[in-house]
Design a protein around this motif. Structure first.
Motif, PDB file in Angstrom:
ATOM      1  N   UNK A   1       0.838  -1.204   0.000  1.00 37.31           N
ATOM      2  CA  UNK A   1       0.000   0.000   0.000  1.00 37.31           C
ATOM      3  C   UNK A   1       0.869   1.248   0.000  1.00 37.31           C
ATOM      4  N   UNK A   2       1.845   1.305   0.879  1.00 32.64           N
ATOM      5  CA  UNK A   2       2.714   2.481   0.964  1.00 32.64           C
ATOM      6  C   UNK A   2       3.563   2.646  -0.296  1.00 32.64           C
ATOM      7  N   UNK A   3       3.949   1.535  -0.918  1.00 36.48           N
ATOM      8  CA  UNK A   3       4.728   1.623  -2.160  1.00 36.48           C
ATOM      9  C   UNK A   3       3.887   2.218  -3.283  1.00 36.48           C
ATOM     10  N   UNK A   4       2.634   1.805  -3.385  1.00 37.07           N
ATOM     11  CA  UNK A   4       1.739   2.372  -4.395  1.00 37.07           C
ATOM     12  C   UNK A   4       1.463   3.838  -4.119  1.00 37.07           C
ATOM     13  N   UNK A   5       1.270   4.181  -2.842  1.00 35.41           N
ATOM     14  CA  UNK A   5       1.012   5.573  -2.490  1.00 35.41           C
ATOM     15  C   UNK A   5       2.207   6.460  -2.859  1.00 35.41           C
TER      16      UNK A   5
END
Length: 253
Positions: free
Chosen positions: A199-203
């Motif tokens: 999730x944080x990588x996509x964000x």
């Protein structure tokens, strides 16, 4: 001695404009074309001129007409990569890592150019695709559904790169990559903590592109796909290489 220059037909000009829209991705494979009357209004020409332009595109295999159903951009346009050889990758998971490396290279370039070239409309689409992916991610829709949303988010960045060759290359590999994404997610999400990391990588990727930071966008892609590669490598890389090497040795003997 002067030469007589014959003016080009209106239908030829319209055909070229429509071809440009297909190349740039404004008209996607399988998409239904606007009705002739709408195209005539848009281009400020007569319907017969539009009809003739569409016939030219049909002759080139760029569009198909369905009796009573309208005109569509050819479904398999740009899908030559989806030939029998490419299809084998879907049924031979030991090549999953090779596909991921190829995707890694393509997406770094796409993110770089998207950060530099994206329009405000592109930003809106990227943000929307990220929100859709995030909603599916949080609802835990399952590997197949989440893979579809994942790919649409990544593809929106490729569209924003405004590089037609890059965009169509990624679209051509859509069905192949979607399957590998679903396979990867099935393994990645066996540990709960990985969901939050992805999730944080996509964000980070979304924010870097929207901030027009090309270096950060490339780094975000690298961080995301390197994480996926390294995680999968722990479980399958040595096994895949071993199987491949054994097959080659068998052929040599």
């Amino acid at each position: 001695m002067s030469e007589r220059i014959q003016s080009r037909k209106i239908s030829e000009i319209i055909a070229e404009r429509l071809e440009s829209m297909i190349i740039e991705g404004s008209l996607e494979p399988g998409q239904k074309m606007p009705p002739e009357r709408d195209l005539a209004t848009q281009f400020e020409v007569s319907r017969p001129s539009v009809r003739e332009a569409l016939q030219k595109l049909e002759a080139k295999g760029l569009v198909t007409r369905r009796q009573g159903g309208g005109t569509f951009v050819t479904e398999q346009l740009g899908m030559s990569l989806a030939d029998p050889l490419m299809g084998l990758f879907q049924t031979h998971p030991e090549f999953n890592y090779d596909l991921l490396e190829f995707r890694h290279a393509m997406e770094e370039v796409a993110a770089h150019y998207a950060a530099e070239r994206a329009t405000e409309s592109d930003h809106e689409i990227i943000q929307r695709r990220f929100n859709e992916w995030l909603d599916g991610h949080n609802k835990r829709l399952g590997a197949k559904a989440e893979a579809e949303l994942d790919w649409r988010f990544h593809l929106s960045i490729a569209e924003a790169s405004h590089n037609a060759v890059l965009l169509h290359s990624m679209r051509a590999l859509f069905s192949l990559f979607k399957q590998t994404i679903a396979t990867n997610l099935t393994y990645l999400y066996t540990e709960e903590g990985r969901r939050e990391e992805i999730l944080e990588q996509h964000r980070s990727l979304c924010e870097a592109v929207l901030k027009r930071d090309a270096n950060a966008a490339r780094q975000a892609v690298n961080n995301h796909l390197a994480f996926v590669e390294e995680t999968l490598q722990q479980s399958s890389r040595f096994e895949s290489n071993a199987k491949r090497s054994l097959r080659r040795i068998a052929l040599i003997k």
